[in-house]
Design an enzyme around this catalytic site. Structure first.
Site, mmCIF file in Angstrom:
data_model
loop_
_atom_site.group_PDB
_atom_site.id
_atom_site.type_symbol
_atom_site.label_atom_id
_atom_site.label_comp_id
_atom_site.label_asym_id
_atom_site.label_seq_id
_atom_site.Cartn_x
_atom_site.Cartn_y
_atom_site.Cartn_z
ATOM 1 N N THR A 121 68.416 6.703 31.888
ATOM 2 C CA THR A 121 68.561 6.874 33.335
ATOM 3 C C THR A 121 67.365 6.224 34.030
ATOM 4 O O THR A 121 66.220 6.620 33.802
ATOM 5 C CB THR A 121 68.631 8.370 33.688
ATOM 6 O OG1 THR A 121 69.744 8.911 32.989
ATOM 7 C CG2 THR A 121 68.822 8.591 35.172
ATOM 8 N N LEU A 152 76.572 12.315 29.508
ATOM 9 C CA LEU A 152 76.772 13.460 28.601
ATOM 10 C C LEU A 152 75.951 14.673 29.036
ATOM 11 O O LEU A 152 74.883 14.544 29.631
ATOM 12 C CB LEU A 152 76.424 13.086 27.160
ATOM 13 C CG LEU A 152 74.988 12.706 26.782
ATOM 14 C CD1 LEU A 152 74.107 13.926 26.593
ATOM 15 C CD2 LEU A 152 75.006 11.880 25.526
ATOM 16 N N CYS A 259 67.170 16.650 32.729
ATOM 17 C CA CYS A 259 67.782 15.641 33.613
ATOM 18 C C CYS A 259 67.688 15.966 35.099
ATOM 19 O O CYS A 259 67.073 15.215 35.853
ATOM 20 C CB CYS A 259 69.238 15.430 33.220
ATOM 21 S SG CYS A 259 69.396 14.629 31.630
ATOM 22 N N ARG A 326 63.254 22.408 27.635
ATOM 23 C CA ARG A 326 62.496 21.573 28.577
ATOM 24 C C ARG A 326 62.911 21.909 30.013
ATOM 25 O O ARG A 326 64.086 22.017 30.319
ATOM 26 C CB ARG A 326 62.749 20.087 28.311
ATOM 27 C CG ARG A 326 62.067 19.591 27.043
ATOM 28 C CD ARG A 326 62.453 18.168 26.759
ATOM 29 N NE ARG A 326 63.860 18.049 26.417
ATOM 30 C CZ ARG A 326 64.499 16.874 26.286
ATOM 31 N NH1 ARG A 326 63.853 15.751 26.490
ATOM 32 N NH2 ARG A 326 65.770 16.839 25.958
HETATM 33 C C1 UDX Z 1 73.334 16.992 33.332
HETATM 34 C C2 UDX Z 1 74.630 16.345 33.832
HETATM 35 O O1 UDX Z 1 75.661 17.354 33.911
HETATM 36 C C3 UDX Z 1 75.059 15.215 32.904
HETATM 37 O O2 UDX Z 1 76.222 14.560 33.405
HETATM 38 C C4 UDX Z 1 73.907 14.215 32.794
HETATM 39 O O3 UDX Z 1 74.232 13.172 31.886
HETATM 40 C C5 UDX Z 1 72.627 14.910 32.339
HETATM 41 O O4 UDX Z 1 72.326 16.003 33.227
HETATM 42 P P1 UDX Z 1 72.667 18.726 31.393
HETATM 43 O O5 UDX Z 1 71.269 18.614 31.911
HETATM 44 O O6 UDX Z 1 72.915 18.619 29.931
HETATM 45 O O7 UDX Z 1 73.598 17.588 32.058
HETATM 46 O O8 UDX Z 1 73.239 20.154 31.848
HETATM 47 P P2 UDX Z 1 74.251 20.732 32.948
HETATM 48 O O9 UDX Z 1 75.395 21.353 32.265
HETATM 49 O O10 UDX Z 1 74.570 19.752 33.988
HETATM 50 O O11 UDX Z 1 73.349 21.916 33.571
HETATM 51 C C6 UDX Z 1 72.107 21.640 34.213
HETATM 52 C C7 UDX Z 1 71.486 22.895 34.764
HETATM 53 O O12 UDX Z 1 72.246 23.392 35.861
HETATM 54 C C8 UDX Z 1 71.391 24.061 33.770
HETATM 55 O O13 UDX Z 1 70.132 24.674 33.928
HETATM 56 C C9 UDX Z 1 72.502 25.005 34.188
HETATM 57 O O14 UDX Z 1 72.208 26.343 33.871
HETATM 58 C C10 UDX Z 1 72.514 24.775 35.704
HETATM 59 N N1 UDX Z 1 73.812 25.057 36.338
HETATM 60 C C11 UDX Z 1 74.905 24.321 36.021
HETATM 61 C C12 UDX Z 1 73.901 26.046 37.316
HETATM 62 O O15 UDX Z 1 72.915 26.720 37.646
HETATM 63 N N2 UDX Z 1 75.101 26.258 37.927
HETATM 64 C C13 UDX Z 1 76.225 25.545 37.641
HETATM 65 O O16 UDX Z 1 77.264 25.792 38.253
HETATM 66 C C14 UDX Z 1 76.122 24.544 36.654
#
Ligand code: UDX
Length: 433
Positions: A121, A152, A259, A326
């Site tokens: 990214t 992902l 991310c 992280r």
């Molecule tokens: C994210 C993006 O979804 C993905 O497309 C990108 O490639 C990388 O960043 P990721 O960091 O693996 O993926 O996790 P994600 O499922 O998106 O959750 C991120 C954070 O948001 C987590 O801490 C989760 O607990 C929080 N979250 C997610 C919420 O608080 N509420 C929600 O409704 C969804």
């Protein structure tokens, strides 16, 4: 096809394994000899459901191999994917030194036409800089640079890679596009072709939009608390509108991970640099930080003094189905509790090994089960949305606790059930039951 992935971290390794899974021949490169030695030995350095099996099968089939040599990797692949870290700098902008270094290394060993793909990214306009760098050091050999962002999610990365919603290919070269289409043909996913800058922007804009959705519902959760409404019902009601959608409307103590926090800061920084300050995203960040502070305040108000109190915390990972801690809000919460003198006992199904490596890990007690964690606790905090927490025997949980107080930072538990069991239950945006 022969494909090379430079950088065998989270994105690189999973992408490489999934490319090999659909029939490509893949070489994963990493400059960390320990990591490559482990991979050659069949050890997977991260926990990701399904990944170990895919790696094992594709290595066994002779389609996935590992090396520390960039030259070997560049010679091998028709397409070279760059998947190295892009860490944040103190001002939020992206530190692109690893990308630049790989571009230079490729320029030193490239002998014939290659497509060089940015998977990491990166801020918009990075592809242009990668192309300039390679051309500067190696003006003789033809190559094309492509942006192909990865979407992902940790915890379901293999599934996301094998069944993507869309593939974004940013390029201005027909030759490169033809090769990229061949790479992705087996995935049977819609392909969106754009220029390089648009592809780079899509990644930052997508992640920021998802974070915005989370902060939006979190802001709404505060209004729910003030008015006696239930944010879960509100999310259901607005999410049923197909134009909005229910995904990423789960209120909680905020988003974390490797991310969202980094990418939003990076998008703000590049927007500032381009002279278009993205102030909306600053508010998204502010709401996110505030959620944890508000949650702490609620706990403090209920317990009055935290000093010397035994508090159980379920969850350390930044979300469920991962061992990744992280930028985890759960970890920040534990640190904040410790700072106020609480005696913290934690349990996480996968995140404890990583947490044990933290410099301050000695200050916390690691329990062996969710039940062991709550023994004698004056409060239970749910900090990560692991489904197994919701299926515990809460009669037994209550019996083991010193006082029946639950603070659910992920709205994982059912308010009425908890109330009927005799808990004083506080969720996010749901009032106190
Ligand atoms: C994210 C993006 O979804 C993905 O497309 C990108 O490639 C990388 O960043 P990721 O960091 O693996 O993926 O996790 P994600 O499922 O998106 O959750 C991120 C954070 O948001 C987590 O801490 C989760 O607990 C929080 N979250 C997610 C919420 O608080 N509420 C929600 O409704 C969804």
């Amino acid at each position: 096809m022969n494909l090379t992935i430079i950088g065998s971290g989270y994105v690189g390794l999973t992408t490489g394994a999934c490319f090999a899974n659909v029939g490509h021949h893949v070489m994963c490169v990493d400059n960390n000899p320990d990591k490559i030695a482990k991979l050659l030995n069949g050890e997977i350095p991260i926990y990701e459901p399904g990944l170990e099996e895919v790696v094992k099968n594709t290595v066994g089939a002779g389609r996935l191999r590992f090396t520390t040599s960039t030259e070997e990797g560049v010679d091998f692949g028709d397409v070279i994917f760059i998947a190295v870290p892009t860490p944040p700098q103190p001002d939020g902008s992206v530190d692109l030194r690893f990308i630049e270094k790989v571009a230079r290394e490729i320029s030193e060993v490239i002998k014939s036409y290659k497509v060089i793909v940015d998977k990491s990214t990166v801020p918009v306009k990075t592809g242009e800089k990668v192309a300039d760098t390679i051309k500067r050091y190696q003006p003789e050999v033809a190559f094309d640079v492509v942006s192909n962002p990865e979407f992902l999610r940790e915890g379901c990365a293999v599934d996301d890679l094998m069944h993507p919603d869309r593939i974004v290919i940013g390029t201005n070269s027909d030759r490169a596009l033809a090769l990229m289409q061949k790479v992705y043909e087996p995935f049977l996913a819609p392909i969106l072709v754009t220029d390089i800058n648009s592809a780079e922007l899509i990644k930052h804009a997508a992640n920021s939009f998802l974070a915005l959705k989370i902060s939006y519902i979190n802001a709404v959760s505060q209004i729910c608390e003030a008015s006696g409404a239930d944010v879960e019902k509100v999310a259901e009601g607005i999410g049923a509108d197909k134009r909005i959608g229910r995904h990423f409307l789960n209120a909680g103590i905020g988003y974390g991970g490797s991310c969202f926090p980094k990418d939003i800061a990076a998008f703000i920084a590049i927007s500032d640099q381009l002279g278009c300050p993205f102030t909306l995203l600053k508010e998204v960040q502010a709401i996110n930080v505030n959620m944890m502070q508000r949650f702490l305040k609620t706990i403090r108000e209920a317990l009055w003094v935290l000093d010397d109190k035994k508090i159980a915390v379920w969850g350390l990972a930044f979300k469920n189905n991962t061992d990744d801690i992280r930028s985890s809000v759960a970890i920040e919460l534990v640190q904040a509790l410790l700072k106020e003198g609480a005696k913290v006992t934690v349990y996480d199904p996968k995140g404890m090994e990583n947490a044990k490596q933290l410099s301050w890990a000695g200050q916390i007690t690691f329990a062996e089960s969710p039940m062991g964690c709550v023994d004698g606790a004056e409060a239970l905090i749910v900090a990560t949305e692991w489904p197994e927490f919701a299926s515990q025997d809460f009669v037994e949980v209550k019996r083991r606790m010193l006082a029946p107080l639950i603070f659910d930072g992920r709205n994982l538990l059912d308010t009425t059930t908890m109330k009927d069991l005799g808990f004083r239950y506080t969720g996010i945006g749901r009032g106190v039951a």
